[in-house]
Write a protein that holds these residues in place. Structure first.
Motif, PDB file in Angstrom:
ATOM      1  N   LYS A  31       2.083  -6.254 -34.330  1.00 23.60           N
ATOM      2  CA  LYS A  31       2.196  -6.529 -35.841  1.00 23.60           C
ATOM      3  C   LYS A  31       2.186  -7.825 -36.194  1.00 23.60           C
ATOM      4  O   LYS A  31       1.488  -8.724 -37.168  1.00 23.60           O
ATOM      5  CB  LYS A  31       3.816  -6.588 -36.818  1.00 23.60           C
ATOM      6  N   ASP A  32       2.522  -8.790 -34.904  1.00 26.68           N
ATOM      7  CA  ASP A  32       2.132  -9.856 -34.289  1.00 26.68           C
ATOM      8  C   ASP A  32       0.246 -10.097 -34.711  1.00 26.68           C
ATOM      9  O   ASP A  32       0.483 -11.431 -33.832  1.00 26.68           O
ATOM     10  CB  ASP A  32       3.348 -11.045 -33.560  1.00 26.68           C
ATOM     11  N   GLY A  33      -0.324  -9.820 -34.662  1.00 28.75           N
ATOM     12  CA  GLY A  33      -1.295  -9.660 -33.752  1.00 28.75           C
ATOM     13  C   GLY A  33      -2.193  -9.785 -32.903  1.00 28.75           C
ATOM     14  O   GLY A  33      -3.366  -9.957 -32.707  1.00 28.75           O
ATOM     15  N   ARG A  34      -1.178  -8.889 -31.999  1.00 27.44           N
ATOM     16  CA  ARG A  34      -1.750  -9.075 -30.565  1.00 27.44           C
ATOM     17  C   ARG A  34      -2.612  -7.849 -30.406  1.00 27.44           C
ATOM     18  O   ARG A  34      -1.932  -6.723 -31.657  1.00 27.44           O
ATOM     19  CB  ARG A  34      -0.810  -8.630 -29.439  1.00 27.44           C
ATOM     20  N   THR A  35      -3.784  -7.368 -30.074  1.00 24.45           N
ATOM     21  CA  THR A  35      -4.544  -6.117 -29.628  1.00 24.45           C
ATOM     22  C   THR A  35      -4.799  -5.815 -28.078  1.00 24.45           C
ATOM     23  O   THR A  35      -5.517  -5.234 -28.310  1.00 24.45           O
ATOM     24  CB  THR A  35      -6.246  -6.621 -30.587  1.00 24.45           C
ATOM     25  N   ASN A  36      -4.498  -7.071 -27.133  1.00 29.03           N
ATOM     26  CA  ASN A  36      -5.294  -6.126 -26.592  1.00 29.03           C
ATOM     27  C   ASN A  36      -3.674  -5.818 -26.027  1.00 29.03           C
ATOM     28  O   ASN A  36      -2.725  -5.772 -26.247  1.00 29.03           O
ATOM     29  CB  ASN A  36      -4.978  -7.649 -25.390  1.00 29.03           C
ATOM     30  N   VAL A  37      -4.007  -3.707 -25.159  1.00 35.48           N
ATOM     31  CA  VAL A  37      -3.189  -3.458 -24.632  1.00 35.48           C
ATOM     32  C   VAL A  37      -2.618  -3.592 -23.684  1.00 35.48           C
ATOM     33  O   VAL A  37      -1.984  -2.976 -22.337  1.00 35.48           O
ATOM     34  CB  VAL A  37      -3.611  -1.968 -24.648  1.00 35.48           C
ATOM     35  N   HIS A  38      -3.258  -4.564 -22.537  1.00 36.17           N
ATOM     36  CA  HIS A  38      -2.867  -5.021 -21.094  1.00 36.17           C
ATOM     37  C   HIS A  38      -2.068  -5.771 -21.017  1.00 36.17           C
ATOM     38  O   HIS A  38      -2.138  -6.482 -22.000  1.00 36.17           O
ATOM     39  CB  HIS A  38      -4.400  -4.834 -20.783  1.00 36.17           C
ATOM     40  N   VAL A  39      -1.504  -6.032 -20.143  1.00 34.97           N
ATOM     41  CA  VAL A  39      -0.496  -7.102 -19.440  1.00 34.97           C
ATOM     42  C   VAL A  39      -1.267  -8.658 -18.934  1.00 34.97           C
ATOM     43  O   VAL A  39      -2.156  -7.347 -17.994  1.00 34.97           O
ATOM     44  CB  VAL A  39       0.351  -6.209 -19.178  1.00 34.97           C
ATOM     45  N   GLU A  40      -1.393  -9.891 -19.409  1.00 34.72           N
ATOM     46  CA  GLU A  40      -1.632 -10.115 -19.059  1.00 34.72           C
ATOM     47  C   GLU A  40      -0.482 -11.011 -17.669  1.00 34.72           C
ATOM     48  O   GLU A  40      -0.043 -10.391 -17.304  1.00 34.72           O
ATOM     49  CB  GLU A  40      -1.387 -11.661 -20.033  1.00 34.72           C
ATOM     50  N   ALA A  41      -1.833 -11.249 -16.793  1.00 29.88           N
ATOM     51  CA  ALA A  41      -0.956 -11.867 -15.556  1.00 29.88           C
ATOM     52  C   ALA A  41      -0.565 -13.315 -15.453  1.00 29.88           C
ATOM     53  O   ALA A  41      -0.599 -13.686 -16.590  1.00 29.88           O
ATOM     54  CB  ALA A  41      -2.420 -12.198 -14.346  1.00 29.88           C
ATOM     55  N   ARG A  42       0.935 -12.584 -14.650  1.00 27.81           N
ATOM     56  CA  ARG A  42       1.891 -13.811 -15.131  1.00 27.81           C
ATOM     57  C   ARG A  42       1.641 -14.886 -14.004  1.00 27.81           C
ATOM     58  O   ARG A  42       1.183 -15.125 -13.005  1.00 27.81           O
ATOM     59  CB  ARG A  42       3.112 -13.248 -14.265  1.00 27.81           C
ATOM     60  N   SER A  43       2.122 -16.017 -14.427  1.00 34.25           N
ATOM     61  CA  SER A  43       1.920 -17.400 -13.552  1.00 34.25           C
ATOM     62  C   SER A  43       3.409 -17.056 -12.625  1.00 34.25           C
ATOM     63  O   SER A  43       5.086 -16.486 -13.342  1.00 34.25           O
ATOM     64  CB  SER A  43       2.547 -18.770 -14.270  1.00 34.25           C
ATOM     65  N   GLY A  44       3.386 -17.504 -11.753  1.00 32.70           N
ATOM     66  CA  GLY A  44       4.388 -17.849 -10.542  1.00 32.70           C
ATOM     67  C   GLY A  44       4.112 -17.904  -9.734  1.00 32.70           C
ATOM     68  O   GLY A  44       2.962 -18.003  -8.964  1.00 32.70           O
ATOM     69  N   ARG A  45       4.727 -17.679  -8.797  1.00 33.15           N
ATOM     70  CA  ARG A  45       4.337 -17.763  -6.992  1.00 33.15           C
ATOM     71  C   ARG A  45       4.131 -16.436  -7.031  1.00 33.15           C
ATOM     72  O   ARG A  45       4.162 -14.991  -6.595  1.00 33.15           O
ATOM     73  CB  ARG A  45       6.133 -17.754  -6.583  1.00 33.15           C
ATOM     74  N   PRO A  46       2.728 -17.363  -6.448  1.00 33.97           N
ATOM     75  CA  PRO A  46       1.620 -15.781  -5.348  1.00 33.97           C
ATOM     76  C   PRO A  46       2.006 -14.864  -4.538  1.00 33.97           C
ATOM     77  O   PRO A  46       3.114 -15.659  -3.555  1.00 33.97           O
ATOM     78  CB  PRO A  46       0.554 -15.919  -5.319  1.00 33.97           C
ATOM     79  N   SER A  47       2.456 -14.367  -4.248  1.00 34.46           N
ATOM     80  CA  SER A  47       2.624 -12.940  -3.704  1.00 34.46           C
ATOM     81  C   SER A  47       1.252 -13.737  -1.664  1.00 34.46           C
ATOM     82  O   SER A  47       0.131 -13.335  -2.435  1.00 34.46           O
ATOM     83  CB  SER A  47       2.119 -11.321  -3.464  1.00 34.46           C
ATOM     84  N   VAL A  48       2.514 -13.376  -0.329  1.00 39.00           N
ATOM     85  CA  VAL A  48       1.572 -13.735   1.203  1.00 39.00           C
ATOM     86  C   VAL A  48       1.095 -12.350   1.239  1.00 39.00           C
ATOM     87  O   VAL A  48       0.714 -12.731   2.932  1.00 39.00           O
ATOM     88  CB  VAL A  48       3.062 -14.688   1.469  1.00 39.00           C
ATOM     89  N   VAL A  49       1.744 -11.958   0.934  1.00 44.35           N
ATOM     90  CA  VAL A  49       1.661 -10.036   1.139  1.00 44.35           C
ATOM     91  C   VAL A  49       0.236  -9.481   1.321  1.00 44.35           C
ATOM     92  O   VAL A  49      -0.335  -9.248  -0.425  1.00 44.35           O
ATOM     93  CB  VAL A  49       2.641  -9.170   1.067  1.00 44.35           C
ATOM     94  N   ASN A  50      -0.241  -9.445   2.187  1.00 47.47           N
ATOM     95  CA  ASN A  50      -1.343  -8.762   1.738  1.00 47.47           C
ATOM     96  C   ASN A  50      -1.737  -7.103   3.003  1.00 47.47           C
ATOM     97  O   ASN A  50      -0.892  -7.399   3.830  1.00 47.47           O
ATOM     98  CB  ASN A  50      -2.969  -9.533   2.167  1.00 47.47           C
ATOM     99  N   ASP A  51      -2.311  -7.259   3.023  1.00 53.48           N
ATOM    100  CA  ASP A  51      -2.921  -6.161   3.828  1.00 53.48           C
ATOM    101  C   ASP A  51      -3.651  -6.182   5.621  1.00 53.48           C
ATOM    102  O   ASP A  51      -2.283  -5.258   6.518  1.00 53.48           O
ATOM    103  CB  ASP A  51      -4.057  -4.634   3.623  1.00 53.48           C
ATOM    104  N   GLY A  52      -3.744  -7.767   5.509  1.00 53.49           N
ATOM    105  CA  GLY A  52      -3.714  -7.938   7.062  1.00 53.49           C
ATOM    106  C   GLY A  52      -2.440  -8.175   7.834  1.00 53.49           C
ATOM    107  O   GLY A  52      -2.079  -8.454   8.713  1.00 53.49           O
ATOM    108  N   LEU A  53      -1.209  -9.047   6.804  1.00 49.98           N
ATOM    109  CA  LEU A  53       0.137  -9.203   7.476  1.00 49.98           C
ATOM    110  C   LEU A  53       0.747  -7.728   7.114  1.00 49.98           C
ATOM    111  O   LEU A  53       1.813  -7.657   8.671  1.00 49.98           O
ATOM    112  CB  LEU A  53       0.428  -9.790   6.159  1.00 49.98           C
ATOM    113  N   VAL A  54       1.066  -7.123   6.740  1.00 53.54           N
ATOM    114  CA  VAL A  54       1.610  -5.899   6.800  1.00 53.54           C
ATOM    115  C   VAL A  54       0.782  -4.857   8.150  1.00 53.54           C
ATOM    116  O   VAL A  54       1.740  -4.541   8.906  1.00 53.54           O
ATOM    117  CB  VAL A  54       0.939  -4.336   5.224  1.00 53.54           C
ATOM    118  N   ALA A  55      -0.257  -5.534   8.379  1.00 61.11           N
ATOM    119  CA  ALA A  55      -0.766  -4.581  10.088  1.00 61.11           C
ATOM    120  C   ALA A  55       0.259  -5.273  10.782  1.00 61.11           C
ATOM    121  O   ALA A  55      -0.060  -4.981  11.709  1.00 61.11           O
ATOM    122  CB  ALA A  55      -2.525  -4.083  10.014  1.00 61.11           C
ATOM    123  N   LYS A  56      -0.066  -6.606  10.996  1.00 58.03           N
ATOM    124  CA  LYS A  56       0.264  -7.145  11.867  1.00 58.03           C
ATOM    125  C   LYS A  56       1.635  -6.947  12.189  1.00 58.03           C
ATOM    126  O   LYS A  56       2.087  -6.991  13.500  1.00 58.03           O
ATOM    127  CB  LYS A  56      -0.198  -8.406  11.562  1.00 58.03           C
TER     128      LYS A  56
END
Length: 110
Positions: A56-81
């Protein structure tokens, strides 16, 4: 009896909310219809009302925007190690994890 659809995508549910809101369907009725088709765990009535307000406030996008904040350091390589270290030494402790991988926050395990 209608067939229930399990595990819908979040954007699918929000698209339906946007569509029904455009047709002037009340939030309580939108929620009732969502529960009828997607089951009890689809979305709370309060969340439906929140999304109706956004649209009602005018939003048209149904997808959630990316949030700002601390990025994750976890990735597939770290999990494998980490998995490799644990397999090498089954007595691998949290303390050893911090010593071996300083990029992992101790807060994650507190």
């Amino acid at each position: 009896m209608l067939k229930t659809i399990a595990d819908p995508a979040d954007c699918e549910v929000r698209s339906i909310i946007r569509f029904l809101n455009a047709k002037k369907v009340k939030p309580a009725e939108i929620h009732r219809q969502l529960v009828e088709i997607y089951g009890e765990n689809v979305m709370t009535d309060g969340m439906v009302r929140k999304w109706v307000r956004h649209f009602k406030d005018g939003r048209t996008n149904v997808h959630v925007e990316a949030r700002s904040g601390r990025p994750s350091v976890v990735n597939d390589g770290l999990v494998a190690k980490v998995n490799e270290k644990i397999r090498e030494n089954r007595r691998f402790t949290i303390r050893m994890l911090f010593d071996e991988f300083p990029q992992i926050s101790k807060i994650c395990f507190a």
